[in-house]
Scaffold this motif. Structure first.
Motif, mmCIF file in Angstrom:
data_model
loop_
_atom_site.group_PDB
_atom_site.id
_atom_site.type_symbol
_atom_site.label_atom_id
_atom_site.label_comp_id
_atom_site.label_asym_id
_atom_site.label_seq_id
_atom_site.Cartn_x
_atom_site.Cartn_y
_atom_site.Cartn_z
ATOM 1 N N HIS A 22 0.819 -1.217 0.000
ATOM 2 C CA HIS A 22 0.000 0.000 0.000
ATOM 3 C C HIS A 22 0.854 1.269 0.000
ATOM 4 N N GLY A 23 2.128 1.159 0.419
ATOM 5 C CA GLY A 23 2.978 2.334 0.572
ATOM 6 C C GLY A 23 3.048 3.240 -0.638
ATOM 7 N N PRO A 24 3.328 2.711 -1.842
ATOM 8 C CA PRO A 24 3.455 3.585 -3.020
ATOM 9 C C PRO A 24 2.184 4.353 -3.364
ATOM 10 N N PHE A 25 1.024 3.906 -2.846
ATOM 11 C CA PHE A 25 -0.230 4.558 -3.199
ATOM 12 C C PHE A 25 -0.735 5.492 -2.095
ATOM 13 N N VAL A 26 -0.477 5.135 -0.846
ATOM 14 C CA VAL A 26 -0.952 5.952 0.276
ATOM 15 C C VAL A 26 0.073 7.011 0.660
ATOM 16 N N HIS A 27 1.344 6.613 0.727
ATOM 17 C CA HIS A 27 2.392 7.522 1.207
ATOM 18 C C HIS A 27 3.185 8.064 0.016
ATOM 19 N N GLN A 28 2.608 9.033 -0.653
ATOM 20 C CA GLN A 28 3.287 9.619 -1.798
ATOM 21 C C GLN A 28 2.965 11.106 -1.889
ATOM 22 N N ARG A 56 8.316 9.847 -3.579
ATOM 23 C CA ARG A 56 7.667 8.572 -3.857
ATOM 24 C C ARG A 56 6.460 8.751 -4.781
ATOM 25 N N SER A 57 6.719 9.197 -5.993
ATOM 26 C CA SER A 57 5.656 9.353 -6.969
ATOM 27 C C SER A 57 5.307 7.994 -7.568
ATOM 28 N N ARG A 58 4.193 7.946 -8.279
ATOM 29 C CA ARG A 58 3.773 6.672 -8.882
ATOM 30 C C ARG A 58 4.785 6.187 -9.906
ATOM 31 N N SER A 59 5.489 7.104 -10.501
ATOM 32 C CA SER A 59 6.480 6.703 -11.509
ATOM 33 C C SER A 59 7.656 5.959 -10.883
ATOM 34 N N SER A 60 7.785 6.048 -9.545
ATOM 35 C CA SER A 60 8.905 5.367 -8.879
ATOM 36 C C SER A 60 8.564 3.937 -8.484
#
Length: 267
Positions: free
Chosen positions: A187-193, A198-202
């Motif tokens: 869930h980290g890349p979607f909640v903590h950005q 930590r963008s979606r592209s990362s």
């Protein structure tokens, strides 16, 4: 069984999933430096209201925050360093055992022996800067003695010189979501950005290995997120950084971060 609930933004109660509470184990109630002088503190563990304090001899105690006479919270009473007195009728209790020592309203004709009355008191030990309280299963019926208890949890230490810090956060969510969030790397890349971190592209594929340990499981040693500021700071040592995370029942999470010779621990 207990049913967990969530309060939404409008103040309405949303029923949550039923959950079995884990009794017969130690729980940290609060930081032990909150217990000083004749001050009383309160805590809630497993839906159990507690009153805590420190006697003049240095020992800390935890009692159910309810007088056995009329249910008045003992936390609004008086504590003189030896006895805790209920504010309603003056019943006095020795707080470590819960034994009643005096009932002022008894007359010379009364045959009641106050010392045969006990308020609920729980094993309470100071360790690693916390007041640890042992919560027995409901209906245990008697005070559990020290020899019968499991070991008190101990925070990992790597040398004789160490420091501790304490942070708290209130999570406006069901307790299941809060705990699962600590175990769930997806869930980290979607909640903590954010646009700057930590963008979606990362998002990229990353493997994490899990293994069983006593009373729980471990996320085996792995390289942490490269875009996390605390881990970047450890990079100044010039060594590879790795972290190991243990999840231990009933409610403990230990994260060990290593960077070459230096080592740090967070739990």
């Amino acid at each position: 069984m207990a049913r967990l609930t969530t309060i939404d933004a409008a103040g309405s109660t949303i029923p949550g999933p039923t959950a079995t509470l884990i009794y017969d184990d130690w729980y940290p109630a609060l930081r032990s430096d909150q217990l000083s002088g004749n001050k009383l503190a309160t805590a809630m563990l497993l839906d159990l209201p507690l009153v805590l304090g420190r006697r003049n001899d240095g020992n800390i105690f935890a009692m159910r925050d309810s007088c056995p006479h009329r249910g008045i919270p003992l936390s609004v009473g008086w504590f003189d360093g030896h006895h805790l007195t209920c504010r309603y009728h003056g019943w006095e209790f020795e707080p470590c055992s819960g034994q009643c020592s005096a009932i002022p309203s008894l007359s010379s004709q009364d045959k009641l022996d106050p010392t045969k009355i006990y308020a609920s008191a729980y094993p309470c030990v100071e360790k690693d800067g916390y007041a640890w309280v042992y919560i027995p299963r409901p209906g245990a019926g008697r005070r559990i003695e020290g020899a019968e208890l499991p070991p008190i949890p101990e925070l990992p230490k790597f040398s004789g010189k160490y420091r501790t810090a304490h942070l708290t956060a209130d999570l406006p969510c069901n307790v299941d979501h809060g705990i699962i969030g600590l175990m769930d790397p997806a869930h980290g890349p979607f909640v903590h950005q954010a646009w700057w971190w930590r963008s979606r592209s990362s998002i990229r594929e990353k493997t994490k290995r899990f293994e069983p340990i006593p009373q729980g499981f471990r996320m085996a040693a792995h390289a942490p997120s490269g875009n996390s500021a605390p881990y970047k700071l450890l990079g100044v040592y010039g060594h590879p950084i790795e972290t190991t995370i243990d999840f231990v029942l009933p409610n403990r999470r230990y994260e060990t971060i290593r960077c070459g010779p230096p080592a740090a621990s967070m739990s």
